[in-house]
Design an enzyme around this catalytic site. Structure first.
Site, PDB file in Angstrom:
ATOM      1  N   ARG A 221      41.688  34.132  38.316  1.00 50.02           N
ATOM      2  CA  ARG A 221      41.191  33.272  37.249  1.00 50.02           C
ATOM      3  C   ARG A 221      42.381  32.823  36.400  1.00 50.02           C
ATOM      4  O   ARG A 221      43.344  33.576  36.202  1.00 50.02           O
ATOM      5  CB  ARG A 221      40.202  34.038  36.353  1.00 50.02           C
ATOM      6  CG  ARG A 221      38.835  34.267  36.996  1.00 50.02           C
ATOM      7  CD  ARG A 221      38.029  32.989  37.138  1.00 50.02           C
ATOM      8  NE  ARG A 221      36.697  33.198  37.686  1.00 50.02           N
ATOM      9  CZ  ARG A 221      36.365  33.086  38.974  1.00 50.02           C
ATOM     10  NH1 ARG A 221      37.282  32.763  39.874  1.00 50.02           N
ATOM     11  NH2 ARG A 221      35.120  33.265  39.366  1.00 50.02           N
ATOM     12  N   HIS A 269      41.533  25.146  42.737  1.00 45.90           N
ATOM     13  CA  HIS A 269      40.558  26.246  42.834  1.00 45.90           C
ATOM     14  C   HIS A 269      39.852  26.194  44.193  1.00 45.90           C
ATOM     15  O   HIS A 269      38.619  26.035  44.272  1.00 45.90           O
ATOM     16  CB  HIS A 269      39.549  26.179  41.683  1.00 45.90           C
ATOM     17  CG  HIS A 269      38.823  27.475  41.460  1.00 45.90           C
ATOM     18  ND1 HIS A 269      38.478  27.950  40.227  1.00 45.90           N
ATOM     19  CD2 HIS A 269      38.372  28.417  42.339  1.00 45.90           C
ATOM     20  CE1 HIS A 269      37.828  29.101  40.347  1.00 45.90           C
ATOM     21  NE2 HIS A 269      37.755  29.406  41.633  1.00 45.90           N
TER      22      HIS A 269
HETATM   23  P1  NAP Z   1      36.146  43.118  43.546  1.00 48.86           P
HETATM   24  O1  NAP Z   1      35.694  43.465  44.926  1.00 48.86           O
HETATM   25  O2  NAP Z   1      35.242  43.368  42.410  1.00 48.86           O
HETATM   26  O3  NAP Z   1      37.535  43.886  43.321  1.00 48.86           O
HETATM   27  C1  NAP Z   1      38.174  43.927  42.080  1.00 48.86           C
HETATM   28  C2  NAP Z   1      39.411  44.799  42.168  1.00 48.86           C
HETATM   29  O4  NAP Z   1      40.126  44.719  40.917  1.00 48.86           O
HETATM   30  C3  NAP Z   1      39.088  46.280  42.394  1.00 48.86           C
HETATM   31  O5  NAP Z   1      40.037  46.862  43.250  1.00 48.86           O
HETATM   32  C4  NAP Z   1      39.216  46.867  40.987  1.00 48.86           C
HETATM   33  O6  NAP Z   1      39.567  48.242  40.940  1.00 48.86           O
HETATM   34  C5  NAP Z   1      40.366  46.035  40.431  1.00 48.86           C
HETATM   35  N1  NAP Z   1      40.374  46.071  38.970  1.00 48.86           N
HETATM   36  C6  NAP Z   1      39.394  45.678  38.112  1.00 48.86           C
HETATM   37  N2  NAP Z   1      39.774  45.899  36.836  1.00 48.86           N
HETATM   38  C7  NAP Z   1      41.014  46.465  36.898  1.00 48.86           C
HETATM   39  C8  NAP Z   1      41.916  46.936  35.923  1.00 48.86           C
HETATM   40  N3  NAP Z   1      41.640  46.893  34.613  1.00 48.86           N
HETATM   41  N4  NAP Z   1      43.081  47.471  36.353  1.00 48.86           N
HETATM   42  C9  NAP Z   1      43.374  47.537  37.670  1.00 48.86           C
HETATM   43  N5  NAP Z   1      42.562  47.102  38.654  1.00 48.86           N
HETATM   44  C10 NAP Z   1      41.391  46.562  38.260  1.00 48.86           C
HETATM   45  O7  NAP Z   1      36.529  41.568  43.474  1.00 48.86           O
HETATM   46  P2  NAP Z   1      36.893  40.565  44.670  1.00 48.86           P
HETATM   47  O8  NAP Z   1      35.692  40.186  45.421  1.00 48.86           O
HETATM   48  O9  NAP Z   1      38.049  41.131  45.423  1.00 48.86           O
HETATM   49  O10 NAP Z   1      37.334  39.277  43.820  1.00 48.86           O
HETATM   50  C11 NAP Z   1      38.375  39.317  42.868  1.00 48.86           C
HETATM   51  C12 NAP Z   1      38.365  38.068  42.023  1.00 48.86           C
HETATM   52  O11 NAP Z   1      38.826  36.944  42.793  1.00 48.86           O
HETATM   53  C13 NAP Z   1      36.983  37.600  41.536  1.00 48.86           C
HETATM   54  O12 NAP Z   1      36.567  38.330  40.406  1.00 48.86           O
HETATM   55  C14 NAP Z   1      37.220  36.132  41.229  1.00 48.86           C
HETATM   56  O13 NAP Z   1      37.588  35.964  39.883  1.00 48.86           O
HETATM   57  C15 NAP Z   1      38.394  35.765  42.128  1.00 48.86           C
HETATM   58  N6  NAP Z   1      38.018  34.767  43.155  1.00 48.86           N
HETATM   59  C16 NAP Z   1      38.691  33.583  43.194  1.00 48.86           C
HETATM   60  C17 NAP Z   1      38.383  32.652  44.165  1.00 48.86           C
HETATM   61  C18 NAP Z   1      39.128  31.351  44.267  1.00 48.86           C
HETATM   62  O14 NAP Z   1      38.719  30.460  45.009  1.00 48.86           O
HETATM   63  N7  NAP Z   1      40.253  31.192  43.582  1.00 48.86           N
HETATM   64  C19 NAP Z   1      37.369  32.926  45.097  1.00 48.86           C
HETATM   65  C20 NAP Z   1      36.707  34.141  45.033  1.00 48.86           C
HETATM   66  C21 NAP Z   1      37.038  35.058  44.047  1.00 48.86           C
HETATM   67  P3  NAP Z   1      38.616  49.374  41.586  1.00 48.86           P
HETATM   68  O15 NAP Z   1      38.850  49.220  43.088  1.00 48.86           O
HETATM   69  O16 NAP Z   1      39.158  50.636  41.070  1.00 48.86           O
HETATM   70  O17 NAP Z   1      37.216  49.054  41.183  1.00 48.86           O
HETATM   71  C1  GLV Z   2      35.301  31.612  42.953  1.00 51.51           C
HETATM   72  O1  GLV Z   2      36.180  31.455  42.167  1.00 51.51           O
HETATM   73  C2  GLV Z   2      34.481  32.767  43.012  1.00 51.51           C
HETATM   74  O2  GLV Z   2      34.530  33.587  42.091  1.00 51.51           O
HETATM   75  O3  GLV Z   2      33.755  32.914  44.005  1.00 51.51           O
END
Ligand code: NAP
Ligand code: GLV
Length: 306
Positions: A221, A269
C-alpha cells in the site's frame, strides 16, 4: 441465499453472472439504498451506508487481499470479514516482484537506454550474494514471492510479526528483529498489510538502515512509504532506485515527482489483480461452507488489522 454486491470501480454484471452460475437459485443484486437485508455482501470499498443498512450480514467478502479501507468503517457486529486468499494473486505477485528485482539486478534498465542509442556494451555482472532480498510480510503473498526469489538463488530474508518458517528463507520476526533484518537487506520488498503498526514503515530512518545501493519494491500500500524520504535517499545515492506499484493517492497525481524520477519505476496498482473467475469460485465455496457452519480460510482478524 441473498447476496448484496457493492464494489466500487467494478463492472458488476460479469460478477453477478458468475455468482448466478456458481450458486444456482441465489438472489444477487447490485446494492442500492433501501435494498432488502442480504445474507452475504461482496464488497470493494463500500460506503458506510451499505454496512449501516445491512446489519444482518453473516459474511462480508472483500474482493481483494487488503482490507485496510474496510477497517476504516464500522462493520456489522455479527459479520465475518473474509479476504481473497491467494485466488491467483500470489503467482502474479511472484512474477511482478521477481521481474522488478531481476530488472534491477541485471541492469535491464541500462540496456533499454543502450538500445535506444544502438550501443552494444556489456554491463559488468553482479554477484547475487551482494543482493540479499528482504521481504516484509510472510503471508499468502510474501511467502510465494520469497520462494520465487529463492529459486533464482538470491539470498532471501523475510520479516513477519510472529515467527514463520519458509524453506530457503532466513526468517526474522517482530519489532526486536527488524533492525537486523533491515541491515542485512539490499533489496527491500513490502508485502505487509496496512495497519497502524506498518503505516510509514518505509521512512528515512528505516530505509537508511538498508545496505548501501539499496532498491525498494513497494507492492503493498502507498501509505507504507514516506514519499519524500524515498526521493531524498534516492537522490543521495543510498537507495539506487525503486519500483512502486501503489501510492498514497491513486491514480498517482500527474505532478507527483515519482512519475518523472529517472530511477523510480511506476506501475498503476497492477502487480496482483483480482481474477474474477477464481474469486467467484472461492467466495461462492466459502459462502456455502459458512451456511453449513464450517470454518473458512482467509477470515480477517479485525483487532489485528489483517
Ligand atoms: P497476509 O496473508 O495477511 O500476510 C501479512 C503478513 O504481514 C504476515 O506475514 C504478517 O505476519 C505480516 N505482518 C503484519 N503486521 C506486521 C507487523 N506489524 N510486523 C511484521 N510483520 C507484520 O497478507 P497477503 O495476502 O500476503 O497480502 C499482503 C498485502 O499485499 C495486502 O494486505 C495488500 O495490502 C497488498 N496487496 C497488494 C496488491 C497489489 O496489486 N499491489 C494485491 C494484493 C495485495 P504474521 O505472519 O506473523 O501474521
Ligand atoms: C489489492 O490491492 C488487493 O488488496 O487485493
Amino acid at each position: 441465499m441473498r447476496i448484496a454486491f457493492c464494489c466500487a470501480n467494478t463492472k458488476a454484471e460479469p460478477w453477478l453472472d458468475g455468482f448466478r452460475q456458481a450458486l444456482p437459485g441465489v438472489e444477487i443484486d447490485v446494492w442500492q439504498p433501501g435494498a432488502p437485508q442480504a445474507d452475504h455482501g461482496v464488497v470493494w470499498a463500500p460506503p458506510q451506508q451499505f454496512l449501516d443498512e445491512q446489519p444482518g450480514l453473516k459474511g462480508i467478502f472483500n474482493i481483494g487481499a487488503g482490507v485496510d479501507a474496510l477497517l476504516q468503517l464500522k462493520l456489522p457486529a455479527g459479520a465475518t470479514l473474509v479476504r481473497i486468499d491467494d485466488g491467483g494473486m500470489a503467482v502474479q505477485m511472484a512474477e511482478f516482484v521477481t521481474h522488478a528485482v531481476i530488472r534491477h539486478f541485471r541492469k535491464f534498465d541500462v540496456y533499454d537506454k543502450e538500445q535506444s542509442q544502438a550501443r552494444w556494451a556489456f554491463q559488468r555482472p553482479r554477484e547475487r550474494r551482494d543482493f540479499p532480498v528482504g521481504v516484509m510480510g510472510l503471508g499468502v503473498l510474501g511467502q510465494r514471492v520469497a520462494q520465487a526469489l529463492a529459486h533464482f538463488e538470491f539470498p532471501v530474508r523475510g520479516w513477519s510479526r510472529t515467527a514463520r518458517q519458509v524453506p530457503g528463507v532466513e526468517c526474522f520476526a517482530g519489532a526486536a528483529r527488524f533492525d537486523a533484518f533491515l541491515r542485512g537487506t539490499r533489496v527491500l520488498v513490502c508485502l505487509l498489510p496496512l495497519t497502524p503498526d506498518t503505516e510509514g514503515i518505509m521512512n528515512r530512518e528505516n530505509l537508511s538502515k538498508l545496505m548501501a545501493g539499496a532498491y525498494v519494491v513497494n507492492v503493498a500500500r502507498g501509505a507504507h512509504l514516506v514519499d519524500d524520504d524515498l526521493v531524498a535517499l534516492v537522490n543521495s545515492g543510498h537507495v539506487a532506485g525503486a519500483a512502486l506499484d501503489v501510492f498514497r493517492t491513486e491514480p498517482l497525481p500527474a505532478a507527483h515527482p515519482f512519475w518523472r524520477h529517472p530511477r523510480i519505476t511506476v506501475t498503476p496498482h497492477t502487480s496482483a489483480r483480482t481474477l474474477r473467475g477464481e474469486s467467484v469460485a472461492q467466495i461462492a465455496g466459502k459462502m456455502l461452507a459458512m451456511e453449513r457452519g464450517e470454518p473458512v480460510a482467509g477470515v480477517v482478524d479485525v483487532q489485528r488489522g489483517y
